[in-house]
Design an enzyme around this catalytic site. Structure first.
Site, PDB file in Angstrom:
ATOM      1  N   HIS A  50       0.828  -1.204   0.000  1.00  0.00           N
ATOM      2  CA  HIS A  50       0.000   0.000   0.000  1.00  0.00           C
ATOM      3  C   HIS A  50       0.868   1.262   0.000  1.00  0.00           C
ATOM      4  CE1 HIS A  50      -2.874   2.778   2.326  1.00  0.00           C
ATOM      5  NE2 HIS A  50      -3.423   2.575   1.140  1.00  0.00           N
ATOM      6  N   HIS A  92      -1.106  10.123  -2.932  1.00  0.00           N
ATOM      7  CA  HIS A  92      -2.358   9.561  -2.431  1.00  0.00           C
ATOM      8  C   HIS A  92      -3.528  10.486  -2.681  1.00  0.00           C
ATOM      9  CE1 HIS A  92      -5.227   8.560   0.985  1.00  0.00           C
ATOM     10  NE2 HIS A  92      -5.202   7.475   0.245  1.00  0.00           N
TER      11      HIS A  92
END
Length: 385
Positions: A50, A92
C-alpha cells in the site's frame, strides 16, 4: 463526520507529515523500453504494498516502492494524480501538504487555495496547480507523525512513468516480476478540471508495454465511472474499491458513504449498496475484483456499552465470511485494505500477523498493507501450516 479508525483509503491525510531516504535500486529516470515484464503466477492471496513500503519510508516514493519489492510484495500500489501540465505523478491525494515539504517552500506560498474536492472544501496546495518541473523540486515526507521521520526531505515525487521503469528494471536485473496496482484518484474532479486520468494512465502503460491482458497490472478506483472508462480503453483487470463511513460499534455495521461519481450524476445510494447481491452483479459487469474496506469483512463490535469514547480498542472482531462467499459467487475476487502493524486493534494482542491470517482463513484473494514484510511472512506461515 469523524473518520474511521483505519482511515478510508480515498480519504484525505491531514496533520503532521515527514519523510526522507536514500536512492534504492537506481531506477530514477529509466525509460520503460529498457526492460520487459512477463506474466507471473503470484502466490495467493496477493500481498499488495500500500503506497509502497509506507510503514517504513515516505509513501509513493521510488525508494518506498523498491523496498516493498525487495520485501517480497506481489504488487506495489501507486495512486495517480495529474500535474498542471498533464503528467501523472504518484500521490495519495491531489493535496500536497500532507506528504511533501511544499508548505515550507516560500516560493510556492501563493499557490495555497481552497478547492472543493468530492464535496469537501479543502484549503491546501494542489498538484494541478504545479508543473512537473515544480513538483520535482519538492521532497516527500512521512504521512504519519508517529512513524519514522528520519527519511524526510530525501526523496522526490515520482511520475508514473518512473514507477513503470522501476518494475521493468527489477525484472531486467533479477528476472522476477512485480505487479502494479494503480488507482485513479478523484477521477471526476480531474476530468472536470480538463486533466482526465484514464487516457493518460493507459497511454503510460501502453508506452511501457504493460497494457496487455496478461500484464501484471490491476486498475482500481472508488468511482465506477472511471473503471467503465478504463474497461473501454484497456484489457487489464479492474478493481472496484468500496469505501465506508463511521463504524457503529454496537452492531459492527459500516456507515453510509456516497460514491462521488454517483452523487455527481444524481444517482442515489451508498457504497454498501455495491455489496448486496444486486450490487455485486452490477460491479461484475465492469470489474474483476471488489475491494471493500476491511471493516465490512472484520466487523468491530463493542464488548460493552457504547459511548462517545468507544473505539476499536474496546471491540471484538466478528467475521463476515458471507460477503466474500457472495462476491466469489458473483464471479468477483475479493481484496481488502489496509492492514497496518502500528494501527492494530488490541484484540490481536500485538500480533500483527494474526489479522492477516484471519483474512487468509476467510478466503480473501488479496490485501493491502503498509508493511509488506509482515504480510509476506504471515502468508508463508499460513500456507505452510
Amino acid at each position: 463526520m469523524p473518520l474511521p479508525v483505519d482511515t478510508a483509503r480515498r480519504r484525505f491525510t491531514f496533520g503532521a507529515i515527514a519523510g526522507t531516504g536514500a536512492i534504492l535500486g537506481g531506477a530514477i529516470g529509466l525509460r520503460p523500453s529498457l526492460a520487459a515484464t512477463k506474466p507471473t503466477e503470484h502466490k495467493m492471496p496477493l500481498i499488495i504494498a500500500h503506497r509502497g513500503a509506507s510503514g517504513y519510508r515516505p509513501e509513493h516514493t521510488l525508494e518506498g516502492y523498491n523496498l516493498a519489492i525487495h520485501m517480497g510484495a506481489d504488487y506495489i500500489e501507486p495512486d495517480v494524480v495529474a500535474t498542471k501540465d498533464g503528467v501523472l505523478i504518484c500521490r495519495h491525494e491531489p493535496m500536497l501538504s500532507g506528504t511533501t515539504d511544499v508548505a515550507q517552500r516560500p516560493e510556492f506560498a501563493a499557490r495555497k487555495r481552497t478547492l472543493t474536492v468530492d464535496g469537501m472544501s479543502l484549503t491546501d496546495f494542489f498538484a494541478s496547480d504545479f508543473t512537473l518541473a515544480e513538483i520535482k523540486t519538492l521532497r516527500a515526507r512521512q504521512a504519519f507523525a508517529d512513524r519514522d521521520q528520519s527519511y524526510n526531505g530525501r526523496f522526490e515525487v515520482p511520475t508514473l512513468e518512473e514507477v513503470i521503469g522501476l518494475v521493468r528494471n527489477h525484472f531486467k536485473t533479477t528476472g522476477k516480476s512485480v505487479g502494479l496496482y494503480i488507482e485513479t484518484k478523484h477521477p471526476t474532479l480531474h476530468r472536470a478540471a480538463g486533466l482526465p486520468l484514464e487516457e493518460r494512465l493507459i497511454e503510460a502503460l501502453t508506452k511501457g508495454d504493460m497494457n496487455k491482458p496478461d500484464s501484471a497490472v490491476f486498475l482500481q478506483s472508488f468511482e465506477a465511472d472511471s473503471l467503465k472508462r478504463l474497461k473501454a480503453l484497456s484489457p487489464l483487470q479492474r478493481v472496484q474499491l468500496v469505501d465506508g463511513g463511521d463504524v457503529n460499534f454496537a452492531t459492527g455495521e459500516v456507515g453510509a458513504s456516497v460514491p462521488f461519481d454517483w452523487a455527481a450524476a444524481g444517482r442515489k445510494g451508498v457504497y454498501a449498496d455495491m455489496l448486496t447481491p444486486e450490487g455485486l452483479a452490477e460491479v461484475r459487469t465492469y470489474a474483476d475484483v471488489v475491494a471493500p474496506w476491511k471493516r465490512y469483512l472484520l466487523k468491530a463490535v463493542a464488548t460493552g456499552p457504547v459511548t462517545e469514547k468507544t473505539s476499536e480498542a474496546d471491540c471484538r472482531i466478528v467475521e463476515n465470511r458471507a460477503l466474500i462467499d457472495a462476491a466469489h459467487k458473483a464471479g468477483l475476487k475479493v481484496h481488502t485494505w489496509t492492514l497496518r502493524n502500528d494501527r492494530l486493534p488490541t484484540v490481536y494482542k500485538g500480533d500483527a500477523q494474526a489479522e492477516f491470517k484471519q483474512l487468509f482463513a476467510l478466503g480473501i484473494d488479496g490485501l493491502f498493507t503498509d508493511f509488506a514484510d509482515t504480510g509476506v511472512t504471515a502468508r508463508k506461515a499460513f500456507l505452510d501450516h
